[in-house]
Scaffold this active site. Sequence first.
Site, PDB file in Angstrom:
ATOM      1  N   HIS A  77      88.284  76.806 -28.725  1.00 55.74           N
ATOM      2  CA  HIS A  77      87.871  76.314 -30.230  1.00 55.74           C
ATOM      3  C   HIS A  77      86.847  75.081 -29.988  1.00 55.74           C
ATOM      4  O   HIS A  77      85.854  74.920 -30.372  1.00 55.74           O
ATOM      5  CB  HIS A  77      89.070  76.187 -30.990  1.00 55.74           C
ATOM      6  N   ASP A 106      53.570  71.139 -31.304  1.00 52.06           N
ATOM      7  CA  ASP A 106      54.686  71.485 -30.715  1.00 52.06           C
ATOM      8  C   ASP A 106      55.335  70.726 -29.903  1.00 52.06           C
ATOM      9  O   ASP A 106      54.860  69.226 -29.622  1.00 52.06           O
ATOM     10  CB  ASP A 106      54.188  72.798 -29.704  1.00 52.06           C
ATOM     11  N   TRP A 142      90.273  71.122 -23.978  1.00 51.10           N
ATOM     12  CA  TRP A 142      88.911  70.873 -23.593  1.00 51.10           C
ATOM     13  C   TRP A 142      88.583  70.071 -22.727  1.00 51.10           C
ATOM     14  O   TRP A 142      87.554  69.973 -22.047  1.00 51.10           O
ATOM     15  CB  TRP A 142      87.973  70.909 -24.772  1.00 51.10           C
ATOM     16  N   SER A 169      71.105  73.242 -19.671  1.00 46.25           N
ATOM     17  CA  SER A 169      70.320  73.413 -20.934  1.00 46.25           C
ATOM     18  C   SER A 169      70.328  71.950 -21.574  1.00 46.25           C
ATOM     19  O   SER A 169      69.091  71.690 -21.992  1.00 46.25           O
ATOM     20  CB  SER A 169      71.036  74.534 -21.653  1.00 46.25           C
ATOM     21  N   SER A 170      71.468  71.475 -21.524  1.00 51.10           N
ATOM     22  CA  SER A 170      71.263  70.128 -22.290  1.00 51.10           C
ATOM     23  C   SER A 170      70.090  68.978 -21.884  1.00 51.10           C
ATOM     24  O   SER A 170      69.414  68.440 -22.535  1.00 51.10           O
ATOM     25  CB  SER A 170      72.773  69.537 -22.596  1.00 51.10           C
ATOM     26  N   HIS A 253      83.102  59.903 -24.149  1.00 52.46           N
ATOM     27  CA  HIS A 253      82.951  59.207 -25.400  1.00 52.46           C
ATOM     28  C   HIS A 253      81.313  59.081 -25.841  1.00 52.46           C
ATOM     29  O   HIS A 253      81.200  59.414 -26.942  1.00 52.46           O
ATOM     30  CB  HIS A 253      83.629  57.765 -25.003  1.00 52.46           C
ATOM     31  N   GLU A 255      79.476  61.408 -25.363  1.00 52.07           N
ATOM     32  CA  GLU A 255      79.520  62.614 -26.008  1.00 52.07           C
ATOM     33  C   GLU A 255      79.661  62.534 -27.373  1.00 52.07           C
ATOM     34  O   GLU A 255      78.895  63.429 -28.247  1.00 52.07           O
ATOM     35  CB  GLU A 255      80.252  63.932 -25.338  1.00 52.07           C
ATOM     36  N   TYR A 257      79.123  60.412 -29.585  1.00 50.45           N
ATOM     37  CA  TYR A 257      77.815  59.951 -30.233  1.00 50.45           C
ATOM     38  C   TYR A 257      76.824  60.773 -30.139  1.00 50.45           C
ATOM     39  O   TYR A 257      76.050  61.059 -30.921  1.00 50.45           O
ATOM     40  CB  TYR A 257      77.616  58.766 -29.803  1.00 50.45           C
ATOM     41  N   SER A 268      70.239  59.782 -42.873  1.00 52.97           N
ATOM     42  CA  SER A 268      69.329  58.639 -43.178  1.00 52.97           C
ATOM     43  C   SER A 268      67.883  59.255 -43.743  1.00 52.97           C
ATOM     44  O   SER A 268      67.082  58.353 -44.331  1.00 52.97           O
ATOM     45  CB  SER A 268      68.890  57.850 -41.911  1.00 52.97           C
ATOM     46  N   HIS A 302      89.504  54.158 -23.793  1.00 46.98           N
ATOM     47  CA  HIS A 302      90.364  54.354 -24.930  1.00 46.98           C
ATOM     48  C   HIS A 302      90.790  55.632 -25.274  1.00 46.98           C
ATOM     49  O   HIS A 302      91.865  55.815 -25.900  1.00 46.98           O
ATOM     50  CB  HIS A 302      89.685  53.583 -26.311  1.00 46.98           C
ATOM     51  N   HIS A 303      90.610  56.441 -24.631  1.00 48.17           N
ATOM     52  CA  HIS A 303      91.127  57.806 -24.528  1.00 48.17           C
ATOM     53  C   HIS A 303      92.483  58.018 -23.619  1.00 48.17           C
ATOM     54  O   HIS A 303      93.129  58.963 -23.684  1.00 48.17           O
ATOM     55  CB  HIS A 303      90.175  58.912 -24.358  1.00 48.17           C
ATOM     56  N   THR A 328      78.389  50.383 -36.572  1.00 50.58           N
ATOM     57  CA  THR A 328      78.422  51.638 -37.371  1.00 50.58           C
ATOM     58  C   THR A 328      78.775  51.049 -38.892  1.00 50.58           C
ATOM     59  O   THR A 328      78.036  51.671 -39.883  1.00 50.58           O
ATOM     60  CB  THR A 328      79.650  52.357 -36.616  1.00 50.58           C
ATOM     61  N   LYS A 331      75.381  50.550 -40.248  1.00 49.99           N
ATOM     62  CA  LYS A 331      74.876  51.846 -40.540  1.00 49.99           C
ATOM     63  C   LYS A 331      75.391  52.151 -42.139  1.00 49.99           C
ATOM     64  O   LYS A 331      74.628  52.537 -43.105  1.00 49.99           O
ATOM     65  CB  LYS A 331      74.848  53.008 -39.872  1.00 49.99           C
ATOM     66  N   ARG A 450      99.921  66.890 -30.423  1.00 49.63           N
ATOM     67  CA  ARG A 450      98.787  67.766 -30.762  1.00 49.63           C
ATOM     68  C   ARG A 450      99.144  68.891 -29.653  1.00 49.63           C
ATOM     69  O   ARG A 450     100.071  68.733 -29.007  1.00 49.63           O
ATOM     70  CB  ARG A 450      97.503  67.246 -30.755  1.00 49.63           C
TER      71      ARG A 450
END
Lengths: 531, 291, 385
Positions: A77, A106, A142, A169-170, A253, A255, A257, A268, A302-303, A328, A331, A450
């Site tokens: 998932h 293009d 994951w 790809s990315s 991390h 990622e 963002y 925006s 922090h993870h 943040t 924003k 979890r």
Amino acid sequence: MSQAVAHGHDDHSHLPAGWKRWLFTTNHKDIGTLYLSFALIMFFIGGAMAMIIRLELLEPGVQYVDPTFFNSMTTMHALVMIFGVVMPGTVGFANWLIPMMIGSPDMALPRMNNWSFWILPFAFTLLLGSLFLPGGGPAGGWTMYPPLMLQTGFALPFVIFAVHFLGASSIMGSINIIATIFNMRAPGMTFMRLPLFVWTWLITSFLLIATIPVLAGAVTMLLTDKYFGTSFFNAAGGGDPVLFQHVFWFFGHPEVYILILPSFGIVSQILPTFSRKPLFGYESMVYATASIAFLSFFVWAHHMFTVGMPLAGELFFMYATMSIAVPTGVKVFNWVATMWRGSMTFETPMLWAISFVVLFTIGGFSGLMLGITPADFQYHDTYFVVAHFHYVLVTGAVFGMIGGVYYWLPKWTGHMYDETLGKIHFWVSVISVNLLFFPQHFLGLAGMPRRIPDYAVQFTEWNQISSIGGFVFGASQLIFLYLIIRCIRGGAKATDQVWEGAHGLEWTLPSPPPYHSFTTPPQVTDAVAHS
Amino acid sequence: MSAPHGGYYLPDPSHWPILGSIGLFSIFLGSATWLNGASAGGLIIGFGIAVFLFMLFGWFGTVIRESVTGTYNHQVDVSFRWGMFWFIVSEVMFFGGFFGALFYSRILSVQWLGGAGDGFATHQFLWPDFVPDWPMTVMPDPSKWTVYREVIPAIGVPLLNTIILVSSSFTVTFGHWALKKGNRRAQSWWLFVTLALGFTFVGIQATEYVHAYHELGLTLHSGIYGTTFFMLTGFHGLHVTIGATMLTVIWLRSLSGHFTPENHFGFEAVAWYWHFVDVVWLFLFTFVYWL
Amino acid sequence: MLLTRIMKRVLAGAALSLFMGETRADYALNMPRGVTPLSQDIYDLHMLIFWICCVIGVIVFGAMFWSILQHRKSTGAVAAKFHHSTKAEIVWTIIPVLILVAMAVPATRTLVRIEQAGDADITIKVTGNQWKWRYDYVNPGFGLDGGFGFFSVLKDDSNQARQVRSGIDPRTVEHYLLDVDKPLVVPVNTKIRFLTTASDVVHAWWVPALGWKRDSIPGYINESWAIIQEPGTYRGQCAELCGKDHAYMPIVVKAVTQDEYFDFIGEQMVAAASESAGADREWNKDELMEKGGQVYNTFCVACHQANGQGLPPAFPPLAGGAISTGPVDGHIERVMNGKAGTTMAAFGPQLGDVDLAAVITYERNSFGNSTGDIVQPAAIRAVRK
Ligand code: HEA
Ligand code: HEA
Ligand code: CUA
Ligand SMILES: [Cu+2]
């Protein structure tokens, strides 16, 4: 190969038709459409897995699936939603919009653009196919922490190679976006005149280029530890399982963002349009986005506060994490200030954008709470974390994308979508999504870990509410699907500008825009850029 | 072939990318199958490599044809430059991950296992006999890993290799200068010297590996030292091989006069890559062999 | 069909929850305040940051909704022209910084305190295994030395109810998923140092009432501490995904008075002594089979299943297995050393000689296996040497 043809403006009769058009295309709009459709399909696949998770969690006890399959659903998932929905989806927006927004025909590297997309179906064949191997799919989460991940059976190399493949790809996609923005801007389109969406994607691309190779390295280490006798993650040979977590989160991390910044960009664009007022604090928005990206490289641990880092490390990562709230916040305040004393209307894109601001901020608050190390010693690996990241991912990244679809769908298809249906979709979704994820805060605080298929009896009620919210939220996405298909098929003709308050180069093109957006570069003046 | 489009260059639809995907997909599928112990994997890999090579020839062939027929304008050239530059940045980050692993294990985890800092209890209860050092001659659990006698000293073959690779960075630059002066003979000659140096480097590395495996007992199984040693130098060696192969292509193209003093991005891209490979080696030499 | 089944279950659940209020007495919305100084510090910190976020939320969303109500086109609002204000932007950069500093100060204080695990009175080593905890009293305190230890696994009634489609309603099981056969017993008002580690994959030891969780990482040891202020039973769960039965390795800590604790360690030390005496004698087949059945049902059943059929292909059957009906030495070897790269752990370091001998004997003579072999504890000891 075709002959050199002097292209007439909209004459592409020499282009292949049918499936060949989509397979061989080098056109940014075709590729954008492919990316967006792919993301939508994957959203339903990843969502169906979430429905299995919620179904099993409807009640204590194990009724429907066995625990290993449950874990592989959780794992898949997340992988599908992140690598198959949000990342390709936002690249789809980038493909459609960046050339139109900066006044170019293009992308800079159109053939490579095709390749970036056409990797995805193959990579997901590897990934999803692993579910059907004997022993089942990956079930280590994951985050793929060893040594657990190394216990995966046949599926392991499939998952790892899928990650490599997706990474390729990315990286190609982001190289393309950077080259386009650096090199294809119309005359007068200076950096400080770029629409915010373009800025957010530029910064996202840097994040991708800097982190995806590190993820590739991390999974490569898993592969060699399992099959080639290395000992990166094995203390008996001098390695450390925690090393993987460091390398993974150095990617992981930034990622998150990568997932959210494009949606920041979309919101925006939407808010000023329906407030009929220019974006507040354009420059500080750019600097804030850049600061978020920069800081995101220094907060990864922090993870992993609970792995037992030295005190100095815990303090450093706590302070760094907290500091992200500042840009943040800038924003969020700028968005509110954009609406302030505007002349607002509330068409469907605006509704999604407003709910984005509120619900993302709620997710941000729980993120901040998680960033306080001692408190995270309690929150970590509970449903409080699950609630946090679904607020920022679903009501953040995904809501931003859905809002963006409503906003640009008339431009893309040339037809207006059904506004009533859009509003129904919005209201059903926004109510059910809160039923789905808000109670998970309570569950986490009350002690529900979890990644469990079964839970102690006192967690039953909130899980049931969450599951029912989940089913309704899932079902309401069928409205979205129906609405999109109808809008592609037909509907009221959309004007060029579509929205009364819309500004920017993409709204100067017809709806739908010509095959090659700008074949002669428009001249961009300050008035066009900042009105 | 493709046409410039109102001042812009836009390529026609292309079937090369999808072939590339099929090639890579088969390589990955085959490798996964092979790792799971099915011999059919090898066949699938072989098929994938064939398709992939065919794609490379076709795609680059198209690009070269377009380039020499002057289809590209300055803007395309700049796009290619950005493309190559950011690709190299991503490669740098890939090596960054492995260097990170090296520093982490050397500075932190091995020391913790030996009782330093937060590792006090770890050492006391789990690995009381382990003495941390680097290169790590005794594993925390020696029964599971190949114990090696020695490691490869920096001053010796690695130093020689450093000299070879650094000189090749100069020779490729001499080639570039010659190219800019329009001296095709000197240009091809310097390119040849560069690629010869590159392959010599690879050859020497290969013999060093044989030496390490057979005489020193230093292998991938030799705990974290062997792990980081072979993974870092191995990925570097792979990149040198790719770089030297690209140099060969450029050399052949140079012989057939593809490059002009104004238009030779293909040459520069390979030269950049070669410098990158060289710089990575300098880091390897410093942190893997020397310090 | 599925939908009606779900509806029925939900309704039944709702109805049950009305009648069975008592079994869910510990039901809660918020983090528990806990029973240690650390847990209370953390709780206060949690509430502080929670309320700060609430206040900021009210202000930000308040301003936004006020604007939405007032500045709508339909009420005739005309858009203002301003698009930046350096003053406002500086203000809303500085104020959050100050708020964050205000949060960071108590957070730092608490964190520094958490990391002081030194000079404890008791040291307990906690080892995570797939899927059970082991507790070793490496320093039981009170000047006693020579440790003892035991495994702690999910209690049997929960274990039966939690099987896939077991047909047992978890609501009828007391402390479903939160009870173990043998809890960790510790004294109150004593500084306890916990050393967490693992034998196979990463687990995390978490009892919310103690205020923290700590990962238990194979090959490394993490230190943490607690002083429990009130006697009672405190429950927790493994908090790091550790495979199939991650949900089924609960933690129960029984905090007792120091006198009761003293009695407890006394008993445990006597039991440990008689256990090691048992390893010196000959065992007959019935004894071994009985003991082996117990061991099997505690340690092996999760994977190889009660009928020895395993769950292929992940977990191989032992009934008619190549190893479990092959040469005895191979069987002893596999159980003691496990198999690297699979979930089959090395049980040599985990179990005593008697347990190993018994479980191997049991496996060779159950599930239709009839090798007739008897493995004596002495044979295990010989292999260990
Ligand atoms: C889009 C994705 C996204 C985003 C944007 C964020 C944003 C943030 N996240 Fe989140 N996070 C995830 C996705 C995301 N996260 C995921 C997927 C995980 C789980 C991964 C896994 O384990 O599987 C995770 C987990 C996670 C953890 C680990 C929890 C744990 O496992 O124990 C932490 C801990 O610090 C954290 C912190 C933060 C912080 C501080 C932010 C900040 O960026 C938030 C900043 C925003 C605000 C604070 C709100 C707006 C600001 C104001 C209104 C200004 C004023 C406010 C104050 C002064 C308070 N996140
Ligand atoms: C962008 C990322 C993203 C998105 C969009 C979502 C969307 C959803 N997630 Fe996701 N989730 C993650 C990222 C995301 N998640 C991550 C990273 C994890 C952590 C994994 C880990 O621990 O390793 C996670 C884990 C996770 C868990 C915890 C699992 C566990 O710990 O065991 C749960 C549980 O409720 C959950 C639920 C949902 C639900 C209900 C949705 C819904 O929003 C989905 C809605 C969409 C649909 C439902 C599809 C559309 C409709 C149909 C298919 C039609 C049919 C449906 C009906 C008729 C009902 N997710
Ligand atoms: Cu042990 Cu989860
Ligand atoms: Cu993070």
